[in-house]
Design a protein around this motif. Structure first.
Motif, short mmCIF file in Angstrom:
data_model
loop_
_atom_site.label_atom_id
_atom_site.label_comp_id
_atom_site.label_asym_id
_atom_site.label_seq_id
_atom_site.Cartn_x
_atom_site.Cartn_y
_atom_site.Cartn_z
N TYR A 1 0.84 -1.19 0.00
CA TYR A 1 0.00 0.00 0.00
C TYR A 1 0.88 1.25 0.00
O TYR A 1 1.87 1.31 0.73
N SER A 2 0.50 2.24 -0.80
CA SER A 2 1.18 3.53 -0.80
C SER A 2 0.14 4.62 -0.62
O SER A 2 -0.86 4.66 -1.35
N LEU A 3 0.38 5.50 0.35
CA LEU A 3 -0.50 6.63 0.63
C LEU A 3 0.26 7.92 0.38
O LEU A 3 1.45 8.01 0.73
N PHE A 4 -0.42 8.92 -0.16
CA PHE A 4 0.22 10.15 -0.58
C PHE A 4 -0.35 11.34 0.18
O PHE A 4 -1.58 11.51 0.26
N TYR A 5 0.55 12.16 0.71
CA TYR A 5 0.17 13.33 1.51
C TYR A 5 0.88 14.57 0.97
O TYR A 5 2.09 14.53 0.69
N PHE A 6 0.13 15.66 0.86
CA PHE A 6 0.69 16.93 0.45
C PHE A 6 0.36 17.98 1.51
O PHE A 6 -0.82 18.21 1.81
N ASP A 7 1.41 18.54 2.11
CA ASP A 7 1.27 19.49 3.21
C ASP A 7 0.41 18.89 4.32
O ASP A 7 -0.42 19.59 4.94
N GLY A 8 0.58 17.62 4.57
CA GLY A 8 -0.13 16.95 5.66
C GLY A 8 -1.53 16.48 5.32
O GLY A 8 -2.18 15.85 6.16
N ALA B 1 8.20 11.53 11.97
CA ALA B 1 9.33 12.06 11.22
C ALA B 1 9.39 13.58 11.33
O ALA B 1 10.47 14.16 11.54
N GLU B 2 8.26 14.24 11.20
CA GLU B 2 8.22 15.70 11.31
C GLU B 2 8.72 16.16 12.67
O GLU B 2 9.50 17.12 12.77
N GLN B 3 8.27 15.47 13.71
CA GLN B 3 8.70 15.84 15.07
C GLN B 3 10.18 15.60 15.26
O GLN B 3 10.90 16.42 15.85
N MET B 4 10.66 14.48 14.76
CA MET B 4 12.07 14.12 14.87
C MET B 4 12.97 15.15 14.20
O MET B 4 14.05 15.49 14.69
N LEU B 5 12.49 15.66 13.05
CA LEU B 5 13.30 16.54 12.21
C LEU B 5 13.02 18.01 12.46
O LEU B 5 13.66 18.87 11.84
N GLY B 6 12.08 18.30 13.32
CA GLY B 6 11.76 19.69 13.60
C GLY B 6 11.12 20.41 12.43
O GLY B 6 11.32 21.61 12.24
N VAL B 7 10.34 19.67 11.65
CA VAL B 7 9.66 20.23 10.48
C VAL B 7 8.17 20.32 10.79
O VAL B 7 7.57 19.33 11.23
N GLU B 8 7.58 21.47 10.54
CA GLU B 8 6.17 21.62 10.87
C GLU B 8 5.30 20.68 10.04
O GLU B 8 4.47 19.94 10.58
N THR B 9 5.48 20.71 8.72
CA THR B 9 4.73 19.82 7.82
C THR B 9 5.57 19.53 6.59
O THR B 9 6.15 20.44 6.00
N LEU B 10 5.63 18.28 6.20
CA LEU B 10 6.33 17.89 4.98
C LEU B 10 5.52 18.32 3.76
O LEU B 10 4.30 18.11 3.72
N LEU B 11 6.19 18.90 2.77
CA LEU B 11 5.48 19.35 1.57
C LEU B 11 4.84 18.16 0.86
O LEU B 11 3.70 18.22 0.40
N TYR B 12 5.61 17.06 0.77
CA TYR B 12 5.08 15.85 0.13
C TYR B 12 5.64 14.63 0.86
O TYR B 12 6.75 14.67 1.41
N ALA B 13 4.86 13.57 0.88
CA ALA B 13 5.29 12.32 1.52
C ALA B 13 4.51 11.16 0.91
O ALA B 13 3.31 11.27 0.67
N ARG B 14 5.23 10.09 0.66
CA ARG B 14 4.58 8.82 0.29
C ARG B 14 4.92 7.81 1.37
O ARG B 14 6.08 7.64 1.74
N VAL B 15 3.90 7.14 1.87
CA VAL B 15 4.07 6.18 2.95
C VAL B 15 3.75 4.79 2.42
O VAL B 15 2.63 4.52 1.99
N ASP B 16 4.76 3.91 2.42
CA ASP B 16 4.61 2.55 1.90
C ASP B 16 4.50 1.56 3.06
O ASP B 16 5.28 1.62 4.01
N MET B 17 3.55 0.65 2.94
CA MET B 17 3.34 -0.31 4.03
C MET B 17 2.74 -1.61 3.48
O MET B 17 2.27 -1.66 2.34
N LEU B 18 2.75 -2.62 4.32
CA LEU B 18 2.10 -3.89 3.98
C LEU B 18 1.56 -4.54 5.25
O LEU B 18 1.78 -4.06 6.35
N ARG B 19 0.84 -5.63 5.05
CA ARG B 19 0.25 -6.35 6.18
C ARG B 19 1.17 -7.50 6.57
O ARG B 19 1.61 -8.28 5.72
N ASP B 20 1.49 -7.60 7.87
CA ASP B 20 2.36 -8.68 8.32
C ASP B 20 1.56 -9.97 8.51
O ASP B 20 0.32 -9.97 8.40
N PRO B 21 2.22 -11.10 8.79
CA PRO B 21 1.50 -12.37 8.93
C PRO B 21 0.44 -12.38 10.03
O PRO B 21 -0.47 -13.20 10.00
#
Length: 288
Positions: A176-183, A228-248
């Motif tokens: 699965y890939s989810l796409f976020y722009f400015d949060g 990630a935003e909190q870790m990096l001190g960024v208020e909001t990422l301009l763009y982000a793609r989040v890739d994931m899958l389902r475990d057993p």
């Protein structure tokens, strides 16, 4: 008129970026510039630089990190910021996110990969199938699936590598890939590998389709992005793609958080990418 530059792959990179360039021209205007990341020239006069097509940066890490240092020193207006690009270049960020309670695909790091490391990983993860990949990688470069007793690839022996348990869902269900722009959530797709493979990249025969998010997918995506935003001190990422899958066990686990040059699959967005274009324009106005 604001001037935008998109950094692209080196001229000799094997994958054709012209369809992606056409998409960005459609969304951002015909006057945007494209520069090879390997020799971008003077970027100081651009109102915004986007590294969206820097495919292959993992093949010349010294040059890539030198570019990031240069962008930082020259205070180039770039999104996502240099601090994010540097952090996201090395997939050991998965361990940092795991420390922040994000459910990730279990990951070990070997500083100099040996057969013993693979044996220890099999015992730790309780599996007879592993995936190994360089921590700085992309496009499935240097990625292997190994079963118990299979030889360690010579080109990977002795190198720093990530080791993960192979996740059967990648072939059975997909990624699965989810796409976020400015949060803000834009769209989601399900990527599937070609029959007999486990890599979902299109140039390897993978395919994708627009989907509605199953329960739990957006929650994990938001948690990973915000961590990630909190870790990096960024208020909001301009763009982000989040890739994931389902475990057993049926839990969704983060595979990668793509913040540098993710394919954004605008053809599967209901608005064709209008949210992305609006986000970029808002960034320009904010920085004006």
């Amino acid at each position: 008129m604001p001037h935008i530059c998109i950094l692209t792959a080196a001229p000799d990179y094997f994958e054709d970026s012209s369809p992606a360039r056409a998409n960005y021209r459609r969304l951002l205007g015909d006057d945007i510039s494209f520069r090879h990341w390997t020799d971008p020239g003077d970027l100081t006069h651009f109102d915004l630089v986007l590294p969206l097509l820097v495919w292959g940066y993992q093949r010349d890490c010294p040059r890539w990190f030198a570019l990031l240092n240069q962008l930082e020193q020259q205070q180039i207006k770039i999104a996502n910021p240099v601090s994010v690009l540097r952090w996201n270049s090395d997939k050991s960020y998965l361990l940092a996110l795991e420390q922040a309670d994000v459910l990730v695909v279990p990951t070990m790091i070997s500083a100099a990969l040996t057969v013993k490391d693979l044996e220890q990983a099999e015992q730790k993860f309780g599996t007879d199938a592993l995936v190994i990949k360089p921590p700085i990688s992309g496009g499935a470069d240097g990625t292997y699936r190994l079963k118990t007793g299979e030889s360690l690839p010579e080109d990977m022996a002795g190198k720093t590598m990530l080791i993960q348990p192979f996740q059967p869902a990648i072939a059975q269900e997909g990624e699965y890939s989810l796409f976020y722009f400015d949060g803000h959530f834009s769209h989601a797709i399900l990527k599937r590998p070609a029959k007999g493979d486990f890599r979902v990249q299109e140039f390897l025969g993978g395919s994708e389709a627009r989907i509605d998010c199953p329960v739990g997918v957006q929650e994990l995506a938001v948690q990973a992005r915000r961590a990630a935003e909190q870790m990096l001190g960024v208020e909001t990422l301009l763009y982000a793609r989040v890739d994931m899958l389902r475990d057993p066990d049926g839990h969704f686990r983060l595979m990668e958080l793509e913040l540098i040059e993710p394919s954004l699959f605008f053809e599967h967005a209901a608005d064709g990418g209008a949210m992305f274009a609006g986000t970029v324009q808002a960034k320009l106005c904010q920085d004006a």
